[in-house]
Motif scaffolding. Sequence first.
Motif, PDB file in Angstrom:
ATOM      1  N   ALA A 230       0.842  -1.204   0.000  1.00 24.54           N
ATOM      2  CA  ALA A 230       0.000   0.000   0.000  1.00 24.54           C
ATOM      3  C   ALA A 230       0.871   1.246   0.000  1.00 24.54           C
ATOM      4  O   ALA A 230       0.630   2.203  -0.752  1.00 24.54           O
TER       5      ALA A 230
ATOM      6  N   TRP B 163       1.186   4.189  -2.978  1.00 25.38           N
ATOM      7  CA  TRP B 163       0.964   5.596  -2.607  1.00 25.38           C
ATOM      8  C   TRP B 163       2.172   6.437  -3.002  1.00 25.38           C
ATOM      9  O   TRP B 163       2.031   7.498  -3.614  1.00 25.38           O
TER      10      TRP B 163
ATOM     11  N   ALA C  22      -3.992   0.620  -4.294  1.00 22.46           N
ATOM     12  CA  ALA C  22      -3.541   0.714  -2.906  1.00 22.46           C
ATOM     13  C   ALA C  22      -4.690   0.460  -1.934  1.00 22.46           C
ATOM     14  O   ALA C  22      -4.471  -0.068  -0.835  1.00 22.46           O
ATOM     15  N   ARG C  23      -5.906   0.806  -2.330  1.00 21.18           N
ATOM     16  CA  ARG C  23      -7.069   0.549  -1.476  1.00 21.18           C
ATOM     17  C   ARG C  23      -7.208  -0.943  -1.178  1.00 21.18           C
ATOM     18  O   ARG C  23      -7.618  -1.338  -0.086  1.00 21.18           O
TER      19      ARG C  23
ATOM     20  N   HIS D  12      -4.894  -3.006  -0.767  1.00 22.30           N
ATOM     21  CA  HIS D  12      -3.843  -3.448   0.143  1.00 22.30           C
ATOM     22  C   HIS D  12      -3.961  -2.838   1.534  1.00 22.30           C
ATOM     23  O   HIS D  12      -3.142  -3.156   2.409  1.00 22.30           O
ATOM     24  N   MET D  13      -4.925  -1.972   1.729  1.00 24.06           N
ATOM     25  CA  MET D  13      -5.095  -1.395   3.057  1.00 24.06           C
ATOM     26  C   MET D  13      -5.440  -2.487   4.066  1.00 24.06           C
ATOM     27  O   MET D  13      -6.176  -3.427   3.748  1.00 24.06           O
TER      28      MET D  13
ATOM     29  N   TYR E 240       3.245   3.651   6.906  1.00 24.58           N
ATOM     30  CA  TYR E 240       1.977   3.091   6.413  1.00 24.58           C
ATOM     31  C   TYR E 240       0.810   4.031   6.695  1.00 24.58           C
ATOM     32  O   TYR E 240      -0.027   4.273   5.809  1.00 24.58           O
TER      33      TYR E 240
ATOM     34  N   ARG F 185      -1.935   5.649   4.286  1.00 20.55           N
ATOM     35  CA  ARG F 185      -3.333   5.259   4.505  1.00 20.55           C
ATOM     36  C   ARG F 185      -4.273   6.465   4.466  1.00 20.55           C
ATOM     37  O   ARG F 185      -5.370   6.401   3.909  1.00 20.55           O
TER      38      ARG F 185
ATOM     39  N   ILE G 240      -4.725   7.422   0.831  1.00 18.75           N
ATOM     40  CA  ILE G 240      -5.388   6.345   0.096  1.00 18.75           C
ATOM     41  C   ILE G 240      -6.888   6.339   0.388  1.00 18.75           C
ATOM     42  O   ILE G 240      -7.718   6.185  -0.517  1.00 18.75           O
TER      43      ILE G 240
END
Length: 215
Positions: A137, A141, A160-161, A163-164, A182, A186, A189
Amino acid sequence: MWIVVVQDDLHPLASLLSAYAGPDVARHRLIWALDARFARLVATTSEPMIGQMRLAWWNDALTDDNGVKGQGEPLIDAMRKLGAVPLCGLSQWLDGWEALIGEIDLHAYAEGRGGGLFRALAGRDDIPTWLVQAGAAWALWDLSGHIDDRVIAGRAIEMAREHMLREKPAWPKEWRALRIAYHLARHDIKMGRCAPAGLTPALYLRLVRVALTGR
């Protein structure tokens, strides 16, 4: 040219993140500098085969048990002096950067660069799956803020969403710098927003808040 990178070996954000690595600060700084070197290598490669050969050279030098290959390269010399080699996740990390040479493979890039980099920073090969996911993620980003193709940047944020982290893992104290990295990613993202190209005042304040509050 796909990627725009800074000229210094250590990006200001990487320098700040390294400051939260406790006794591992020197090792983290070298790993982030190496990641920046890989980024610059990819950015300046127009022929895929040449890029693959250059990445292979770094792999051979950083995995040379005799410590001969790569002598005279300041970054490699510094890593050897610190005892920071061999690097955990190096092959995965390099595969991730290679996925940006030629036809871009965002899935391979995310799992490779993100997972490999976070494995190297953690200093362990046996990291949990969720840390690889967090690294993926973060990598997507980061790419969104440094690639000059806005379509691909948007795709990176959308991916990336996926992999959140769905749950809130218990981050070990020694992974504080990774947790901060991270959670910085986040925030953007979740908003569907690309990363800033540099260390903006807003990003700096968010880093301080995450460092203090944990989120």
